[in-house]
Motif scaffolding. Structure first.
Motif, PDB file in Angstrom:
ATOM      1  N   ALA A   1     -31.888 -71.977  41.406  1.00 41.22           N
ATOM      2  CA  ALA A   1     -31.573 -71.077  40.292  1.00 41.22           C
ATOM      3  C   ALA A   1     -30.980 -69.789  40.842  1.00 41.22           C
ATOM      4  N   ASP A   2     -30.172 -69.128  40.021  1.00 38.27           N
ATOM      5  CA  ASP A   2     -29.593 -67.851  40.406  1.00 38.27           C
ATOM      6  C   ASP A   2     -30.656 -66.747  40.273  1.00 38.27           C
ATOM      7  N   VAL A   3     -30.301 -65.546  40.731  1.00 36.57           N
ATOM      8  CA  VAL A   3     -31.220 -64.414  40.715  1.00 36.57           C
ATOM      9  C   VAL A   3     -30.552 -63.230  39.998  1.00 36.57           C
ATOM     10  N   ASP A   4     -31.316 -62.148  39.837  1.00 36.27           N
ATOM     11  CA  ASP A   4     -30.695 -60.939  39.292  1.00 36.27           C
ATOM     12  C   ASP A   4     -30.411 -59.956  40.422  1.00 36.27           C
ATOM     13  N   ALA A   5     -29.506 -59.028  40.168  1.00 30.48           N
ATOM     14  CA  ALA A   5     -29.064 -58.107  41.207  1.00 30.48           C
ATOM     15  C   ALA A   5     -30.006 -56.924  41.377  1.00 30.48           C
ATOM     16  N   GLU A   6     -30.948 -56.746  40.464  1.00 30.13           N
ATOM     17  CA  GLU A   6     -31.843 -55.592  40.531  1.00 30.13           C
ATOM     18  C   GLU A   6     -33.000 -55.807  41.504  1.00 30.13           C
ATOM     19  N   THR A   7     -33.488 -57.036  41.600  1.00 31.79           N
ATOM     20  CA  THR A   7     -34.627 -57.310  42.486  1.00 31.79           C
ATOM     21  C   THR A   7     -34.383 -58.496  43.413  1.00 31.79           C
TER      22      THR A   7
ATOM     23  N   GLY B   1     -38.399 -58.965  49.814  1.00 30.20           N
ATOM     24  CA  GLY B   1     -38.510 -57.647  50.410  1.00 30.20           C
ATOM     25  C   GLY B   1     -39.710 -56.844  49.957  1.00 30.20           C
ATOM     26  N   GLY B   2     -40.628 -57.462  49.229  1.00 30.30           N
ATOM     27  CA  GLY B   2     -41.789 -56.758  48.693  1.00 30.30           C
ATOM     28  C   GLY B   2     -41.628 -56.291  47.264  1.00 30.30           C
ATOM     29  N   LEU B   3     -40.474 -56.570  46.647  1.00 25.69           N
ATOM     30  CA  LEU B   3     -40.236 -56.186  45.244  1.00 25.69           C
ATOM     31  C   LEU B   3     -40.781 -57.264  44.302  1.00 25.69           C
ATOM     32  N   ILE B   4     -41.455 -56.840  43.256  1.00 21.47           N
ATOM     33  CA  ILE B   4     -41.898 -57.761  42.211  1.00 21.47           C
ATOM     34  C   ILE B   4     -41.050 -57.488  40.974  1.00 21.47           C
ATOM     35  N   THR B   5     -40.376 -58.503  40.467  1.00 21.46           N
ATOM     36  CA  THR B   5     -39.496 -58.327  39.320  1.00 21.46           C
ATOM     37  C   THR B   5     -40.286 -57.874  38.090  1.00 21.46           C
ATOM     38  N   PRO B   6     -39.734 -56.937  37.300  1.00 19.48           N
ATOM     39  CA  PRO B   6     -40.414 -56.545  36.064  1.00 19.48           C
ATOM     40  C   PRO B   6     -40.420 -57.655  35.024  1.00 19.48           C
TER      41      PRO B   6
ATOM     42  N   PRO C   1     -28.828 -48.107  46.756  1.00 19.20           N
ATOM     43  CA  PRO C   1     -30.182 -48.608  47.019  1.00 19.20           C
ATOM     44  C   PRO C   1     -30.695 -49.499  45.890  1.00 19.20           C
ATOM     45  N   ILE C   2     -31.475 -50.502  46.267  1.00 18.89           N
ATOM     46  CA  ILE C   2     -32.167 -51.342  45.287  1.00 18.89           C
ATOM     47  C   ILE C   2     -33.516 -50.683  45.023  1.00 18.89           C
ATOM     48  N   LEU C   3     -33.702 -50.170  43.821  1.00 14.77           N
ATOM     49  CA  LEU C   3     -34.873 -49.371  43.511  1.00 14.77           C
ATOM     50  C   LEU C   3     -36.040 -50.232  43.026  1.00 14.77           C
ATOM     51  N   VAL C   4     -37.236 -49.743  43.269  1.00 16.45           N
ATOM     52  CA  VAL C   4     -38.431 -50.422  42.782  1.00 16.45           C
ATOM     53  C   VAL C   4     -38.492 -50.265  41.270  1.00 16.45           C
TER      54      VAL C   4
ATOM     55  N   LYS D   1     -38.831 -54.828  53.292  1.00 19.14           N
ATOM     56  CA  LYS D   1     -37.410 -54.576  53.505  1.00 19.14           C
ATOM     57  C   LYS D   1     -36.983 -53.432  52.588  1.00 19.14           C
ATOM     58  N   TYR D   2     -36.086 -52.581  53.094  1.00 17.29           N
ATOM     59  CA  TYR D   2     -35.432 -51.598  52.241  1.00 17.29           C
ATOM     60  C   TYR D   2     -34.021 -52.104  51.994  1.00 17.29           C
ATOM     61  N   LEU D   3     -33.745 -52.500  50.759  1.00 14.94           N
ATOM     62  CA  LEU D   3     -32.495 -53.161  50.408  1.00 14.94           C
ATOM     63  C   LEU D   3     -31.478 -52.181  49.844  1.00 14.94           C
ATOM     64  N   ALA D   4     -30.234 -52.368  50.249  1.00 16.94           N
ATOM     65  CA  ALA D   4     -29.138 -51.578  49.676  1.00 16.94           C
ATOM     66  C   ALA D   4     -27.892 -52.453  49.635  1.00 16.94           C
ATOM     67  N   LEU D   5     -27.107 -52.275  48.570  1.00 13.98           N
ATOM     68  CA  LEU D   5     -25.864 -53.028  48.413  1.00 13.98           C
ATOM     69  C   LEU D   5     -24.691 -52.211  48.945  1.00 13.98           C
TER      70      LEU D   5
END
Length: 376
Positions: free
Chosen positions: A101-107, A132-137, A272-275, A285-289
């Motif tokens: 499945a595809d994903v979203d760009a926010e998390t 990276g430790g992010l939990i999707t809302p 930056p990909i924000l929490v 991981k600290y993610l940035a596009l």
């Protein structure tokens, strides 16, 4: 200044305690599935607000065991195409068919919409990966969709020790969560994994699966096709001592991440990909596009060779549906995953990172981006 991609933090006092406990274990001869493993399980469960934990040999083993306990054999299991290969391997080794499945760009994670688009009449489970430790809302929406369809939600929380959303920890949103203790993880036991669950049946079956499918540790009656998925006592004491550092590690990593986020506001080439609101990441991981047109390979080379900064490994460089080993399971395109896999970078975050190191990374990034932009 040299800033490595990762740094494994064991203060001197912790090393001494682990050495002392290791000596006691070796003298006792009780090297596996003993008191230290039980203590580590109890402590890890308590740290994540879970009733039960089962220590195993790896995060991959943890995920495969969960999938076996929920009986996915001969069914379809949905996984994000943006994940580590072990997620896919665990599904296949549990006897199921992979559906990407595809994903979203926010998390970089599954969304309710991408899950819904991937479901089939044969779907038994969905694996939500906390990248990276992010939990999707959208985690509650995904769980509600699964419940509505009679599908089980499983968490691949290999990256997410201590991460939370709306006060709930990773590993508590699905039927069970799988954690990894590989050396680079926020908490490590050297090698190993952990299953968290509130389901007593999952806990009981996981205990059987991890020890060659035996009905009891001391017997030789086998009731399931298990495997040698035990955690040794030596690994358990290492993980137990390291786990005590989790609160301070989370604070340190969040402080570094906050400084990165503030600093990246001055570097237009990185977003930056924000929490998400209500969440707390462990910043594995600290993610940035990267802005389109910035060459990631050249940027990493410039940072390392000219500034001594090594970026962390991507999560991930290529989605699974593009990797040769999963070719037979690839169906269609997954454009968001393809885009974020190609354009993101992971800034180095350590559990003892200094402000000077963060500043050096930011200054180096600005310089490297400017050099590449001029070259273009």
């Amino acid at each position: 200044m040299q800033v490595p991609a990762a740094r494994i933090v064991f203060p001197e006092a912790d090393r001494a305690e682990i050495a002392s406990l290791t000596s006691e274990i070796l003298a006792s001869g009780a090297l596996t599935l003993g008191a230290h493993t039980k203590e580590f399980e109890a402590a890890f469960a308590a740290a994540h607000g879970a009733p039960f934990a089962v220590a195993v040999s790896s995060g991959t083993a943890a995920l495969e065991i969960i999938l076996r306990t929920v009986e996915v054999a001969d069914a379809d299991v949905v996984v994000p195409t943006n994940t580590f290969a072990a997620t896919g391997f665990a599904v296949l080794r549990a006897g199921a068919n992979l559906i990407f499945a595809d994903v979203d760009a926010e998390t970089f994670a599954l969304s309710a919409a991408t899950v819904a688009a991937a479901l089939t009449p044969r779907t038994r489970a969905v694996v939500l990966v906390h990248i990276g430790g992010l939990i999707t809302p959208e985690v509650d929406d995904i769980r509600a969709l699964c419940d509505e369809r009679g599908i089980l939600l499983v968490e691949d929380a290999a990256h997410a020790h201590g991460s939370s959303h709306d006060g709930r920890y990773a590993g508590s949103f699905g039927v069970a969560g799988a954690f990894s203790f590989y050396p680079t993880k926020v908490i490590t036991s050297g090698e190993g994994g952990m299953i968290l669950t509130a389901d007593e049946r999952v806990r009981d079956e996981a205990v059987i699966f991890r020890d060659q499918g035996k009905a009891g540790f001391l017997g030789n009656v086998h009731i399931k096709q298990g495997y040698a998925w035990r955690m040794s006592e030596l690994h358990a004491v290492t993980g137990l001592v390291h786990l005590r550092r989790l609160p301070e590690f989370l604070d340190s990593r969040n402080a570094a991440a906050a400084a990165y986020t503030a600093g990246l506001g001055q570097i237009e080439a990185l977003e930056p990909i924000l929490v998400p609101a209500g969440g707390r990441s462990n910043y594995y991981k600290y993610l940035a596009l990267l802005r389109p047109g910035i060459d990631r390979v050249r940027l990493k080379k410039e940072l390392k060779e000219r500034h001594g900064v090594s970026l962390s490994g991507e999560v991930y460089e290529a989605p699974l549906h593009e990797q040769p080993v999963f070719e037979s399971y690839a169906r269609g395109n997954h454009p968001v995953a393809q885009d974020v896999c190609a354009r993101h970078v992971c800034l180095p975050v350590h559990s003892d990172m200094t402000a000077a190191e963060v500043d050096h990374v930011l200054v180096s990034l600005a310089s490297a981006v400017e050099a590449l932009t001029v070259a273009i």
